[in-house]
Design a protein around this motif. Structure first.
Motif, PDB file in Angstrom:
ATOM      1  N   VAL A 175       0.696  -1.362  -0.045  1.00  0.00           N
ATOM      2  CA  VAL A 175       0.106  -0.020   0.129  1.00  0.00           C
ATOM      3  C   VAL A 175       0.793   1.165   0.134  1.00  0.00           C
ATOM      4  CG1 VAL A 175      -1.717   1.227   1.103  1.00  0.00           C
ATOM      5  CG2 VAL A 175      -1.845  -1.194   1.096  1.00  0.00           C
ATOM      6  N   SER A 176       0.422   2.280  -0.905  1.00  0.00           N
ATOM      7  CA  SER A 176       1.238   3.489  -0.865  1.00  0.00           C
ATOM      8  C   SER A 176       1.237   4.432   0.414  1.00  0.00           C
ATOM      9  CB  SER A 176       0.787   4.387  -1.852  1.00  0.00           C
ATOM     10  OG  SER A 176      -0.345   4.930  -1.963  1.00  0.00           O
ATOM     11  N   GLU A 177       2.176   5.066   0.544  1.00  0.00           N
ATOM     12  CA  GLU A 177       2.165   6.161   1.722  1.00  0.00           C
ATOM     13  C   GLU A 177       1.011   6.980   1.990  1.00  0.00           C
ATOM     14  OE1 GLU A 177       5.117   6.538   4.136  1.00  0.00           O
ATOM     15  OE2 GLU A 177       4.871   4.599   3.586  1.00  0.00           O
ATOM     16  N   ASP A 178       0.546   7.613   0.579  1.00  0.00           N
ATOM     17  CA  ASP A 178      -0.615   8.177   0.580  1.00  0.00           C
ATOM     18  C   ASP A 178      -1.805   7.672   1.041  1.00  0.00           C
ATOM     19  OD1 ASP A 178       0.675  10.148  -0.661  1.00  0.00           O
ATOM     20  OD2 ASP A 178       0.048   9.998  -2.624  1.00  0.00           O
ATOM     21  N   THR A 179      -2.043   6.197   0.807  1.00  0.00           N
ATOM     22  CA  THR A 179      -3.215   5.529   1.350  1.00  0.00           C
ATOM     23  C   THR A 179      -2.789   5.191   2.844  1.00  0.00           C
ATOM     24  OG1 THR A 179      -3.622   4.531  -0.712  1.00  0.00           O
ATOM     25  CG2 THR A 179      -4.355   3.520   1.151  1.00  0.00           C
ATOM     26  N   ARG A 180      -1.647   5.061   3.261  1.00  0.00           N
ATOM     27  CA  ARG A 180      -1.684   4.730   4.622  1.00  0.00           C
ATOM     28  C   ARG A 180      -2.037   6.065   5.575  1.00  0.00           C
ATOM     29  NH1 ARG A 180       4.273   1.357   4.782  1.00  0.00           N
ATOM     30  NH2 ARG A 180       3.427  -0.287   3.700  1.00  0.00           N
ATOM     31  N   PHE A 181      -1.479   7.108   4.935  1.00  0.00           N
ATOM     32  CA  PHE A 181      -1.722   8.381   5.586  1.00  0.00           C
ATOM     33  C   PHE A 181      -3.465   8.691   5.466  1.00  0.00           C
ATOM     34  CE2 PHE A 181       2.702   9.504   5.333  1.00  0.00           C
ATOM     35  CZ  PHE A 181       2.760  10.003   6.622  1.00  0.00           C
ATOM     36  N   TRP A 182      -3.982   8.211   4.419  1.00  0.00           N
ATOM     37  CA  TRP A 182      -5.538   8.434   4.213  1.00  0.00           C
ATOM     38  C   TRP A 182      -6.173   7.411   5.377  1.00  0.00           C
ATOM     39  CZ3 TRP A 182      -8.822   4.359   3.587  1.00  0.00           C
ATOM     40  CH2 TRP A 182     -10.221   4.683   3.296  1.00  0.00           C
ATOM     41  N   ALA A 183      -5.766   6.504   5.693  1.00  0.00           N
ATOM     42  CA  ALA A 183      -6.161   5.744   6.724  1.00  0.00           C
ATOM     43  C   ALA A 183      -6.327   6.361   8.121  1.00  0.00           C
ATOM     44  CB  ALA A 183      -5.474   4.279   6.971  1.00  0.00           C
ATOM     45  N   GLY A 184      -5.169   6.951   8.408  1.00  0.00           N
ATOM     46  CA  GLY A 184      -5.020   7.734   9.616  1.00  0.00           C
ATOM     47  C   GLY A 184      -6.048   8.842   9.614  1.00  0.00           C
ATOM     48  N   THR A 185      -6.003   9.447   8.404  1.00  0.00           N
ATOM     49  CA  THR A 185      -6.942  10.726   8.451  1.00  0.00           C
ATOM     50  C   THR A 185      -8.370  10.412   8.737  1.00  0.00           C
ATOM     51  OG1 THR A 185      -5.524  11.703   6.817  1.00  0.00           O
ATOM     52  CG2 THR A 185      -7.678  12.799   6.838  1.00  0.00           C
ATOM     53  N   ARG A 186      -8.859   8.953   8.202  1.00  0.00           N
ATOM     54  CA  ARG A 186     -10.046   8.546   8.343  1.00  0.00           C
ATOM     55  C   ARG A 186     -10.444   8.555   9.619  1.00  0.00           C
ATOM     56  NH1 ARG A 186     -13.604   9.352   4.485  1.00  0.00           N
ATOM     57  NH2 ARG A 186     -14.942   7.583   5.632  1.00  0.00           N
ATOM     58  N   LEU A 187      -9.501   7.859  10.623  1.00  0.00           N
ATOM     59  CA  LEU A 187      -9.701   7.890  11.903  1.00  0.00           C
ATOM     60  C   LEU A 187     -10.051   9.099  12.563  1.00  0.00           C
ATOM     61  CD1 LEU A 187      -9.392   6.221  14.691  1.00  0.00           C
ATOM     62  CD2 LEU A 187      -6.807   6.193  14.682  1.00  0.00           C
ATOM     63  N   ALA A 188      -9.151   9.865  12.165  1.00  0.00           N
ATOM     64  CA  ALA A 188      -9.298  11.507  12.725  1.00  0.00           C
ATOM     65  C   ALA A 188     -10.539  11.937  12.405  1.00  0.00           C
ATOM     66  CB  ALA A 188      -8.175  12.231  12.128  1.00  0.00           C
ATOM     67  N   ARG A 189     -11.310  11.569  11.378  1.00  0.00           N
ATOM     68  CA  ARG A 189     -12.350  12.050  10.912  1.00  0.00           C
ATOM     69  C   ARG A 189     -13.502  11.590  11.737  1.00  0.00           C
ATOM     70  NH1 ARG A 189     -13.673  12.280   4.659  1.00  0.00           N
ATOM     71  NH2 ARG A 189     -11.846  13.535   4.629  1.00  0.00           N
ATOM     72  N   PHE A 190     -13.413  10.100  11.805  1.00  0.00           N
ATOM     73  CA  PHE A 190     -14.286   9.338  12.900  1.00  0.00           C
ATOM     74  C   PHE A 190     -14.310  10.098  14.192  1.00  0.00           C
ATOM     75  CE2 PHE A 190     -13.405   5.265  10.150  1.00  0.00           C
ATOM     76  CZ  PHE A 190     -14.356   5.746   9.301  1.00  0.00           C
ATOM     77  N   LEU A 191     -13.116  10.334  14.826  1.00  0.00           N
ATOM     78  CA  LEU A 191     -13.123  10.998  16.077  1.00  0.00           C
ATOM     79  C   LEU A 191     -13.762  12.237  16.185  1.00  0.00           C
ATOM     80  CD1 LEU A 191      -9.408   9.945  17.113  1.00  0.00           C
ATOM     81  CD2 LEU A 191     -11.816   8.942  17.989  1.00  0.00           C
ATOM     82  N   ALA A 192     -13.556  13.126  15.105  1.00  0.00           N
ATOM     83  CA  ALA A 192     -14.000  14.496  14.823  1.00  0.00           C
ATOM     84  C   ALA A 192     -15.462  14.450  15.057  1.00  0.00           C
ATOM     85  CB  ALA A 192     -13.356  15.089  13.760  1.00  0.00           C
ATOM     86  N   ASN A 193     -16.310  13.278  14.497  1.00  0.00           N
ATOM     87  CA  ASN A 193     -17.538  13.281  14.063  1.00  0.00           C
ATOM     88  C   ASN A 193     -18.376  12.505  15.070  1.00  0.00           C
ATOM     89  OD1 ASN A 193     -17.458  14.672  12.029  1.00  0.00           O
ATOM     90  ND2 ASN A 193     -17.393  13.024  10.587  1.00  0.00           N
ATOM     91  N   ALA A 194     -17.647  12.085  16.229  1.00  0.00           N
ATOM     92  CA  ALA A 194     -17.802  11.326  17.315  1.00  0.00           C
ATOM     93  C   ALA A 194     -18.418  10.066  17.053  1.00  0.00           C
ATOM     94  CB  ALA A 194     -18.849  12.066  18.193  1.00  0.00           C
ATOM     95  N   ASP A 195     -17.977   9.475  15.864  1.00  0.00           N
ATOM     96  CA  ASP A 195     -18.295   8.003  15.634  1.00  0.00           C
ATOM     97  C   ASP A 195     -17.445   7.080  16.137  1.00  0.00           C
ATOM     98  OD1 ASP A 195     -20.304   9.132  13.770  1.00  0.00           O
ATOM     99  OD2 ASP A 195     -18.723   9.372  12.090  1.00  0.00           O
ATOM    100  N   GLN A 196     -17.661   6.877  17.365  1.00  0.00           N
ATOM    101  CA  GLN A 196     -16.648   6.240  18.258  1.00  0.00           C
ATOM    102  C   GLN A 196     -16.509   4.649  17.697  1.00  0.00           C
ATOM    103  OE1 GLN A 196     -14.606   7.654  20.591  1.00  0.00           O
ATOM    104  NE2 GLN A 196     -15.868   9.597  20.231  1.00  0.00           N
ATOM    105  N   ALA A 197     -17.745   4.033  17.476  1.00  0.00           N
ATOM    106  CA  ALA A 197     -17.720   2.683  16.821  1.00  0.00           C
ATOM    107  C   ALA A 197     -16.725   2.505  15.853  1.00  0.00           C
ATOM    108  CB  ALA A 197     -19.021   2.297  16.552  1.00  0.00           C
TER     109      ALA A 197
END
Length: 400
Positions: A198-220
């Motif tokens: 997997v490319s570096e861009d997609t790896r950072f994308w996964a981390g960004t998705r986690l941050a977005r879930f937390l920002a939206n209070a999507d804890q599950a």
């Protein structure tokens, strides 16, 4: 379309051609894997939560449908560009919208051939077919050991873009709340095997998705995303705001366990966590650099009574990732009162000389090189360095 074209209504004919192309593309998406398509094509989690069945495909505009089909490999890059041009012409030159553009029968015939060739009769390539088979099997039942081994071989031969698309799709399927337990188990088995490709861009994308879930209070969903990131020790790909907090906690914990009586057993676990967060490039947030270097020097010098043998290679690896700025701070660590106190012990003095050898090549500035030479030539024990007036002059010449 043929009837409209035969009487010269080429703009109307284009509209009919486009509708048929979109219908066929939706059929192909449905026949491929809907949940995978939704996971890849829809970046908004709130909108993705509304996408459940084939009927929801109509919620996708034509541009997003085309883009998603390209990402999962249903149409080629070249085909996508050609079909997207037809979409543009349909929007601005067909009977669908008022316009002043005049179309010809030759243009219509050319677009008809393109739609037939690139969508309506386009066969699936082998890679797309294998990915589809994998996705079906992932969600059908628990995969056995032999199949998982075959999947690992398949990942190795994937084109980079397809590996990224598959990773984003599996990530999206996994983080959709309510997934079948066997499907989640399968993805957990496959994820570490796919990650190296997997490319570096997609790896950072996964981390960004986690941050977005937390920002939206999507804890599950955040918990599910974190499971996949932790599974591949992907802490270095977390967004800065998350990484700062977790790195600071890891540094504090490492010092605490280092000072505890059972540090030989507890240090390696925390050291591995620290290495995961720092990543292979040794990236540390600016506001934590000094704390990071001082902590690492402290634990590397040991408590003077013995070495945490399982943790020491990790410390050496992390010190080996120092950049010149971090190496300069490590060289000056003797000026810290607590580290200076450590340097009274024979084992710590031995480790200090080892540290100097590791960072030597990283010391680039002239004032730092002069300090390094002075430290090496110092006649006393290293715990006396901070008190020496000559050494103090070298320190004063360095930038803060």
């Amino acid at each position: 379309m043929i009837m409209a074209g035969s009487v010269g209504l080429f703009d109307a004919a284009l509209n009919y051609l486009w509708d048929e192309t979109v219908i066929e593309l939706r059929k192909r998406v449905i026949g491929y894997d809907l949940s995978y398509f939704y996971a890849v094509a829809e970046t908004s989690q709130s909108r993705r939560n509304e996408l459940k069945s084939a009927e929801d495909l109509v919620k996708f505009d034509d541009a997003k449908l085309l883009s998603g089909a390209r990402q999962i490999g249903l149409i080629s890059d070249v085909g996508y560009r050609q079909i997207d041009h037809i979409r543009f012409m349909r929007n601005y030159a067909s009977a669908a919208h008022p316009n002043q553009v005049t179309l010809s029968g030759l243009q219509l015939a050319d677009w008809l051939e393109t739609c037939i060739r690139e969508v309506i009769t386009l066969p699936h390539n082998n890679v797309v077919a294998e990915i589809k088979k994998l996705l079906v099997n992932v969600q059908a039942a628990r995969l056995d050991t032999n199949y998982l081994a075959q999947a690992a071989v398949f990942f190795k031969g994937l084109p980079g873009e397809q590996a990224d698309t598959l990773a984003r799709g599996l990530f999206g399927v996994y983080t959709t709340v309510g997934g079948e337990p066997h499907a989640l188990d399968n993805i957990r088995e496959l994820w570490p095997k796919l990650w190296p490709y997997v490319s570096e861009d997609t790896r950072f994308w996964a981390g960004t998705r986690l941050a977005r879930f937390l920002a939206n209070a999507d804890q599950a969903q955040a918990a599910l995303a974190r499971q996949l990131i932790d599974l591949v020790q992907g802490g270095s790909y977390l967004p800065q705001e998350i990484k700062v907090t977790e790195l600071a906690e890891a540094l504090e914990e490492l010092l605490n366990v280092h000072l505890a009586w059972d540090n030989f057993y507890t240090e390696p676990r925390v050291a591995r966590r620290l290495a995961e967060l720092v990543g292979q490039h040794g990236a540390v947030p600016d506001n934590l650099v000094r704390q990071y270097v001082n902590t690492l020097v402290t634990v590397f010098l040991t408590n003077g009574h013995g070495e945490a043998k399982a943790a020491n290679p990790i410390y050496l690896d992390l010190i080996g990732r120092f950049d010149p700025e971090q190496a300069s701070l490590a060289l000056r660590a003797f000026a810290n009162a607590e580290i200076s106190s450590q340097l009274q012990r024979l084992l710590s003095q031995k480790k200090w000389n080892e540290l100097l050898n590791v960072i030597d090549v990283k010391i680039t500035g002239r004032p730092e090189r002069e300090l390094l030479q002075a430290v090496r030539e110092f006649p006393g024990t290293p715990d006396k360095l901070r008190l020496d007036s000559g050494i103090k002059r070298y320190l004063a010449a360095l930038p803060n």
